[in-house]
Each structure stands twice: as C-alpha cells, then as structure tokens.
Design a protein around this motif. Structure first.
Motif, PDB file in Angstrom:
ATOM      1  N   UNK A  67       3.447  52.792 112.913  1.00 51.11           N
ATOM      2  CA  UNK A  67       2.124  53.239 113.322  1.00 51.11           C
ATOM      3  C   UNK A  67       2.197  54.532 114.122  1.00 51.11           C
ATOM      4  N   UNK A  68       3.311  54.776 114.776  1.00 50.17           N
ATOM      5  CA  UNK A  68       3.437  55.949 115.628  1.00 50.17           C
ATOM      6  C   UNK A  68       3.980  57.117 114.824  1.00 50.17           C
ATOM      7  N   UNK A  69       3.305  58.231 114.926  1.00 45.50           N
ATOM      8  CA  UNK A  69       3.698  59.421 114.181  1.00 45.50           C
ATOM      9  C   UNK A  69       5.105  59.855 114.556  1.00 45.50           C
ATOM     10  N   UNK A  70       5.438  59.825 115.828  1.00 46.82           N
ATOM     11  CA  UNK A  70       6.750  60.266 116.276  1.00 46.82           C
ATOM     12  C   UNK A  70       7.848  59.345 115.760  1.00 46.82           C
ATOM     13  N   UNK A  71       7.538  58.076 115.555  1.00 44.44           N
ATOM     14  CA  UNK A  71       8.535  57.138 115.053  1.00 44.44           C
ATOM     15  C   UNK A  71       8.985  57.442 113.648  1.00 44.44           C
ATOM     16  N   UNK A  72       8.143  58.088 112.870  1.00 48.66           N
ATOM     17  CA  UNK A  72       8.475  58.406 111.491  1.00 48.66           C
ATOM     18  C   UNK A  72       9.652  59.347 111.401  1.00 48.66           C
ATOM     19  N   UNK A  73       9.593  60.438 112.129  1.00 56.62           N
ATOM     20  CA  UNK A  73      10.662  61.418 112.032  1.00 56.62           C
ATOM     21  C   UNK A  73      11.976  60.868 112.565  1.00 56.62           C
ATOM     22  N   UNK A  74      11.913  60.054 113.627  1.00 54.80           N
ATOM     23  CA  UNK A  74      13.139  59.463 114.160  1.00 54.80           C
ATOM     24  C   UNK A  74      13.739  58.472 113.168  1.00 54.80           C
ATOM     25  N   UNK A  75      12.890  57.726 112.505  1.00 52.65           N
ATOM     26  CA  UNK A  75      13.366  56.753 111.530  1.00 52.65           C
ATOM     27  C   UNK A  75      14.074  57.444 110.371  1.00 52.65           C
ATOM     28  N   UNK A  76      13.479  58.492 109.826  1.00 52.04           N
ATOM     29  CA  UNK A  76      14.088  59.204 108.700  1.00 52.04           C
ATOM     30  C   UNK A  76      15.318  59.984 109.134  1.00 52.04           C
ATOM     31  N   UNK A  77      15.300  60.563 110.334  1.00 53.34           N
ATOM     32  CA  UNK A  77      16.489  61.265 110.826  1.00 53.34           C
ATOM     33  C   UNK A  77      17.650  60.302 111.024  1.00 53.34           C
ATOM     34  N   UNK A  78      17.376  59.113 111.517  1.00 59.03           N
ATOM     35  CA  UNK A  78      18.426  58.111 111.694  1.00 59.03           C
ATOM     36  C   UNK A  78      18.994  57.696 110.341  1.00 59.03           C
TER      37      UNK A  78
END
Length: 86
Positions: A67-78
């Motif tokens: 749900x959090x926009x910032x979580x998306x980029x961290x998830x894909x970067x990980x």
C-alpha cells in the motif's frame, strides 16, 4: 506567553485547509495510479526481460500488493540485489 522563533508556526497556522488536503489526496491518488500502471507494464514483459532486470513476476505482484508507495521501490531493489548475489 511563550516567545516563538521566526521559523515556528502556531498550531492554527499549521492546520491545513480542506482544499490543501484535497490537493494532497489527489496527488497521492495520481502517484498510486502511475505506480500501478508502471508495475502492470512490467507484468507484460517476458520472463527473460524480467530476469535481465533481476526481478520476477512474484516480486512485481508483491510490489503491487504494498500500500505504501515507498515500499514498492525498496521491495524491487531488494529483489534485484538478491538476484545479483546469486
């Protein structure tokens, strides 16, 4: 009476107007829609291209579920970092 510094705002000044709140809500909704559109476009790529990027369809689906926009980029970067280590 407390003396306030020039950079401080009173509580009344800090409260936002309904128009400003609506504008922030619209901006967040547009950002979320753009994020969903970009992630959906990634789902249209074939497995080889996703492998080149270091992500899988599962990673994209997990990013769509956040749900959090910032979580998306961290998830894909990980996911990319995990793929690079393998």
């Amino acid at each position: 009476m407390a003396i306030s510094l020039s950079g401080e705002r009173s509580l009344a000044a800090a409260s936002s107007s309904p128009v400003a709140a609506l504008a922030r809500w619209i901006a967040k909704a547009k950002a979320a829609r753009t994020r969903r559109t970009a992630l959906s476009a990634l789902l249209n790529l074939d497995a080889a291209r996703l492998d080149d990027l270091g992500i899988t369809r599962t990673d994209i689906m997990a990013a769509l579920a956040t749900r959090h926009y910032a979580g998306t980029e961290h998830l894909l970067n990980a996911a990319r970092a995990r793929s690079a280590r393998l």
